[in-house]
Structures are given as C-alpha cells and as structure tokens.
Write a protein that holds these residues in place. Sequence first.
Motif, PDB file in Angstrom:
ATOM      1  N   LEU A  23       0.815  -1.209   0.000  1.00 11.24           N
ATOM      2  CA  LEU A  23       0.000   0.000   0.000  1.00 11.24           C
ATOM      3  C   LEU A  23       0.854   1.266   0.000  1.00 11.24           C
ATOM      4  O   LEU A  23       0.554   2.226  -0.703  1.00 11.24           O
ATOM      5  CB  LEU A  23      -0.942  -0.004   1.207  1.00 11.24           C
ATOM      6  CG  LEU A  23      -1.903   1.179   1.327  1.00 11.24           C
ATOM      7  CD1 LEU A  23      -2.819   1.263   0.102  1.00 11.24           C
ATOM      8  CD2 LEU A  23      -2.719   1.059   2.603  1.00 11.24           C
ATOM      9  N   PHE A  24       1.931   1.269   0.767  1.00  6.03           N
ATOM     10  CA  PHE A  24       2.752   2.470   0.909  1.00  6.03           C
ATOM     11  C   PHE A  24       4.103   2.302   0.226  1.00  6.03           C
ATOM     12  O   PHE A  24       4.564   1.188  -0.007  1.00  6.03           O
ATOM     13  CB  PHE A  24       2.951   2.806   2.394  1.00  6.03           C
ATOM     14  CG  PHE A  24       1.660   3.095   3.100  1.00  6.03           C
ATOM     15  CD1 PHE A  24       0.952   4.263   2.839  1.00  6.03           C
ATOM     16  CD2 PHE A  24       1.136   2.194   4.000  1.00  6.03           C
ATOM     17  CE1 PHE A  24      -0.251   4.522   3.476  1.00  6.03           C
ATOM     18  CE2 PHE A  24      -0.066   2.441   4.647  1.00  6.03           C
ATOM     19  CZ  PHE A  24      -0.758   3.618   4.385  1.00  6.03           C
ATOM     20  N   ASN A  25       4.735   3.430  -0.073  1.00  8.17           N
ATOM     21  CA  ASN A  25       6.052   3.443  -0.708  1.00  8.17           C
ATOM     22  C   ASN A  25       7.092   2.776   0.180  1.00  8.17           C
ATOM     23  O   ASN A  25       6.974   2.765   1.403  1.00  8.17           O
ATOM     24  CB  ASN A  25       6.521   4.873  -0.964  1.00  8.17           C
ATOM     25  CG  ASN A  25       5.669   5.627  -1.945  1.00  8.17           C
ATOM     26  OD1 ASN A  25       4.798   5.060  -2.602  1.00  8.17           O
ATOM     27  ND2 ASN A  25       5.906   6.918  -2.054  1.00  8.17           N
ATOM     28  N   SER A  26       8.119   2.271  -0.472  1.00 13.31           N
ATOM     29  CA  SER A  26       9.319   1.803   0.226  1.00 13.31           C
ATOM     30  C   SER A  26      10.501   2.551  -0.387  1.00 13.31           C
ATOM     31  O   SER A  26      10.323   3.351  -1.306  1.00 13.31           O
ATOM     32  CB  SER A  26       9.490   0.289   0.055  1.00 13.31           C
ATOM     33  OG  SER A  26       9.815  -0.021  -1.287  1.00 13.31           O
ATOM     34  N   SER A  27      11.686   2.283   0.078  1.00 10.24           N
ATOM     35  CA  SER A  27      12.857   2.981  -0.455  1.00 10.24           C
ATOM     36  C   SER A  27      13.183   2.568  -1.886  1.00 10.24           C
ATOM     37  O   SER A  27      13.958   3.231  -2.560  1.00 10.24           O
ATOM     38  CB  SER A  27      14.065   2.746   0.446  1.00 10.24           C
ATOM     39  OG  SER A  27      14.341   1.362   0.514  1.00 10.24           O
ATOM     40  N   HIS A  28      12.568   1.475  -2.364  1.00  8.45           N
ATOM     41  CA  HIS A  28      12.870   1.015  -3.717  1.00  8.45           C
ATOM     42  C   HIS A  28      11.650   0.925  -4.641  1.00  8.45           C
ATOM     43  O   HIS A  28      11.797   0.623  -5.824  1.00  8.45           O
ATOM     44  CB  HIS A  28      13.593  -0.334  -3.660  1.00  8.45           C
ATOM     45  CG  HIS A  28      12.770  -1.430  -3.060  1.00  8.45           C
ATOM     46  ND1 HIS A  28      12.638  -1.594  -1.707  1.00  8.45           N
ATOM     47  CD2 HIS A  28      12.015  -2.394  -3.624  1.00  8.45           C
ATOM     48  CE1 HIS A  28      11.846  -2.622  -1.466  1.00  8.45           C
ATOM     49  NE2 HIS A  28      11.449  -3.125  -2.616  1.00  8.45           N
ATOM     50  N   ALA A  29      10.419   1.172  -4.122  1.00 12.55           N
ATOM     51  CA  ALA A  29       9.232   1.033  -4.979  1.00 12.55           C
ATOM     52  C   ALA A  29       8.116   1.967  -4.510  1.00 12.55           C
ATOM     53  O   ALA A  29       8.025   2.301  -3.326  1.00 12.55           O
ATOM     54  CB  ALA A  29       8.734  -0.416  -4.949  1.00 12.55           C
ATOM     55  N   TYR A  30       7.272   2.350  -5.466  1.00 15.12           N
ATOM     56  CA  TYR A  30       6.072   3.123  -5.135  1.00 15.12           C
ATOM     57  C   TYR A  30       4.996   2.162  -4.650  1.00 15.12           C
ATOM     58  O   TYR A  30       4.862   1.054  -5.157  1.00 15.12           O
ATOM     59  CB  TYR A  30       5.554   3.878  -6.361  1.00 15.12           C
ATOM     60  CG  TYR A  30       6.446   5.015  -6.782  1.00 15.12           C
ATOM     61  CD1 TYR A  30       6.492   6.194  -6.045  1.00 15.12           C
ATOM     62  CD2 TYR A  30       7.248   4.914  -7.909  1.00 15.12           C
ATOM     63  CE1 TYR A  30       7.314   7.234  -6.415  1.00 15.12           C
ATOM     64  CE2 TYR A  30       8.075   5.943  -8.288  1.00 15.12           C
ATOM     65  CZ  TYR A  30       8.110   7.110  -7.537  1.00 15.12           C
ATOM     66  OH  TYR A  30       8.928   8.136  -7.905  1.00 15.12           O
ATOM     67  N   GLY A  31       4.225   2.615  -3.681  1.00 15.17           N
ATOM     68  CA  GLY A  31       3.115   1.822  -3.172  1.00 15.17           C
ATOM     69  C   GLY A  31       1.859   2.054  -3.997  1.00 15.17           C
ATOM     70  O   GLY A  31       1.774   2.985  -4.802  1.00 15.17           O
ATOM     71  N   ARG A  32       0.869   1.196  -3.761  1.00 18.59           N
ATOM     72  CA  ARG A  32      -0.397   1.302  -4.503  1.00 18.59           C
ATOM     73  C   ARG A  32      -1.052   2.664  -4.316  1.00 18.59           C
ATOM     74  O   ARG A  32      -1.625   3.211  -5.254  1.00 18.59           O
ATOM     75  CB  ARG A  32      -1.366   0.201  -4.067  1.00 18.59           C
ATOM     76  CG  ARG A  32      -1.025  -1.161  -4.598  1.00 18.59           C
ATOM     77  CD  ARG A  32      -2.138  -2.183  -4.332  1.00 18.59           C
ATOM     78  NE  ARG A  32      -2.660  -2.140  -2.986  1.00 18.59           N
ATOM     79  CZ  ARG A  32      -2.306  -2.956  -2.000  1.00 18.59           C
ATOM     80  NH1 ARG A  32      -1.425  -3.896  -2.221  1.00 18.59           N
ATOM     81  NH2 ARG A  32      -2.847  -2.851  -0.811  1.00 18.59           N
ATOM     82  N   LEU A  33      -0.986   3.229  -3.103  1.00 18.92           N
ATOM     83  CA  LEU A  33      -1.606   4.530  -2.851  1.00 18.92           C
ATOM     84  C   LEU A  33      -1.020   5.596  -3.768  1.00 18.92           C
ATOM     85  O   LEU A  33      -1.753   6.343  -4.423  1.00 18.92           O
ATOM     86  CB  LEU A  33      -1.436   4.926  -1.379  1.00 18.92           C
ATOM     87  CG  LEU A  33      -2.004   6.293  -0.995  1.00 18.92           C
ATOM     88  CD1 LEU A  33      -3.517   6.316  -1.193  1.00 18.92           C
ATOM     89  CD2 LEU A  33      -1.639   6.616   0.456  1.00 18.92           C
ATOM     90  N   THR A  34       0.286   5.669  -3.856  1.00 21.94           N
ATOM     91  CA  THR A  34       0.946   6.648  -4.715  1.00 21.94           C
ATOM     92  C   THR A  34       0.613   6.406  -6.182  1.00 21.94           C
ATOM     93  O   THR A  34       0.326   7.352  -6.923  1.00 21.94           O
ATOM     94  CB  THR A  34       2.478   6.610  -4.502  1.00 21.94           C
ATOM     95  OG1 THR A  34       2.754   6.935  -3.137  1.00 21.94           O
ATOM     96  CG2 THR A  34       3.197   7.569  -5.423  1.00 21.94           C
ATOM     97  N   ILE A  35       0.631   5.162  -6.582  1.00 18.28           N
ATOM     98  CA  ILE A  35       0.354   4.828  -7.987  1.00 18.28           C
ATOM     99  C   ILE A  35      -1.079   5.203  -8.359  1.00 18.28           C
ATOM    100  O   ILE A  35      -1.325   5.844  -9.393  1.00 18.28           O
ATOM    101  CB  ILE A  35       0.629   3.328  -8.256  1.00 18.28           C
ATOM    102  CG1 ILE A  35       2.128   3.035  -8.114  1.00 18.28           C
ATOM    103  CG2 ILE A  35       0.121   2.916  -9.630  1.00 18.28           C
ATOM    104  CD1 ILE A  35       2.470   1.555  -8.044  1.00 18.28           C
ATOM    105  N   VAL A  36      -2.042   4.839  -7.512  1.00 17.11           N
ATOM    106  CA  VAL A  36      -3.447   5.154  -7.796  1.00 17.11           C
ATOM    107  C   VAL A  36      -3.659   6.674  -7.816  1.00 17.11           C
ATOM    108  O   VAL A  36      -4.328   7.203  -8.712  1.00 17.11           O
ATOM    109  CB  VAL A  36      -4.380   4.464  -6.774  1.00 17.11           C
ATOM    110  CG1 VAL A  36      -5.791   5.019  -6.849  1.00 17.11           C
ATOM    111  CG2 VAL A  36      -4.383   2.954  -7.015  1.00 17.11           C
ATOM    112  N   LEU A  37      -3.101   7.386  -6.846  1.00 14.96           N
ATOM    113  CA  LEU A  37      -3.259   8.848  -6.821  1.00 14.96           C
ATOM    114  C   LEU A  37      -2.604   9.499  -8.042  1.00 14.96           C
ATOM    115  O   LEU A  37      -3.143  10.454  -8.610  1.00 14.96           O
ATOM    116  CB  LEU A  37      -2.676   9.430  -5.530  1.00 14.96           C
ATOM    117  CG  LEU A  37      -3.480   9.168  -4.268  1.00 14.96           C
ATOM    118  CD1 LEU A  37      -2.694   9.611  -3.031  1.00 14.96           C
ATOM    119  CD2 LEU A  37      -4.829   9.860  -4.324  1.00 14.96           C
ATOM    120  N   HIS A  38      -1.448   9.000  -8.456  1.00 16.03           N
ATOM    121  CA  HIS A  38      -0.760   9.538  -9.631  1.00 16.03           C
ATOM    122  C   HIS A  38      -1.637   9.423 -10.871  1.00 16.03           C
ATOM    123  O   HIS A  38      -1.880  10.398 -11.579  1.00 16.03           O
ATOM    124  CB  HIS A  38       0.566   8.796  -9.834  1.00 16.03           C
ATOM    125  CG  HIS A  38       1.294   9.181 -11.082  1.00 16.03           C
ATOM    126  ND1 HIS A  38       1.062   8.569 -12.292  1.00 16.03           N
ATOM    127  CD2 HIS A  38       2.240  10.122 -11.323  1.00 16.03           C
ATOM    128  CE1 HIS A  38       1.841   9.118 -13.213  1.00 16.03           C
ATOM    129  NE2 HIS A  38       2.565  10.062 -12.655  1.00 16.03           N
TER     130      HIS A  38
END
Length: 180
Positions: free
Chosen positions: A7-22
């Motif tokens: 659901l949330f970002n990590s230091s190496h990948a975007y999370g679902r929340l960021t991707i959906v909002l983008h």
Amino acid sequence: MKNPPPLFNSSHAYGRLTIVLHWATAWLFLIVTLLGWWMEDFDWLEALMTQSHYLVGLLVLLLGGIRLTSNALQVRPADLGQDPVWQTTLKQWTQKGLLASLILIPLTGFLTVFWDDDPAEIFGWALPHGSHIEALSEFAESSHEFLVNVALFLIALHVLGALKHHWFDMDDTLNRMRGK
C-alpha cells in the motif's frame, strides 16, 4: 505472477496509494482540461460540460490535497541510475510544479466563479459566491488559464522524462509507476 506492490512506498518502490493517486489525478486533469476547452463550444451541452468541469476540478483539488499529504508522509523511492545534476533538478522542479498545479489550478478556477457576476452550481448544489468583483474574477480566470498551460508544458516534460528512462536508459522508472 508478481505480487502487487504494498500500500505504501518503500525505499525502492512506489506503493499502490501513490500509484493510484498519480494515475487518478493524471486522468482527471486530462478530463477537466478537455471539458474546459470544449464547454463553451457545444451550446446544447454547455451547462452539463461546465458543471462537469467544476465537479471534476473539485475532485482534482481533493485528490491533489490527498496526494500532497501522502507525499509528505511517505518515503520517496530512490532514483534508478545516475542522471546528470541538471536532469535531476529539472525532474524535481517539474514534479513540484505538477503537484502545485493540482491545488493552484482548481483554486483559481474556484475564485473565477466565486467573484463572477452569476452564482455557479454543480448539478443543483450552489457553490459559494462572493461579491461580484470583475477585476478579480478576470485575474483569477487569466491565472487559471495560464497555470493550465504551464501544467501542460510540465506534463510534456514529465512524459518525455519517463519515456527517456524507459527507452534510452532502459531502467524501470516508468514500470515502477505502473506498479510493475
């Protein structure tokens, strides 16, 4: 089959929340811009398109606020590869400008109708309306249109940067924002 991102970002990948909002803000921005361009061109659809423009604009403002809050509270994944300093700086300012656009464009649009001579509504729901101040309404409208043009330029830079990473650098920058 690869697991979906968390659901949330990590230091190496975007999370679902960021991707959906983008992607939600990207598509809504496209829709509201097209409605804005066309809402006065079709007399028989003008009221529907104008009210839809206002509604989608408010959705962009709402999601933009959520997106800014989400960005402030989450870690940002590390960049892939080493871009020259000028490209990193351009990327950072482009992203900041796009995020600011999600707030400033809807606000200037709202102020345009707030100070206009006719109260505006969205499908029967009256928007707040102040005293008619033509100079402020016209300034807000000019600012609104200018900011849309700036945002379209920044979107073009953003897309070109993503495609550069995908096709020339052959890294996973674009794929990360696609959740892959």
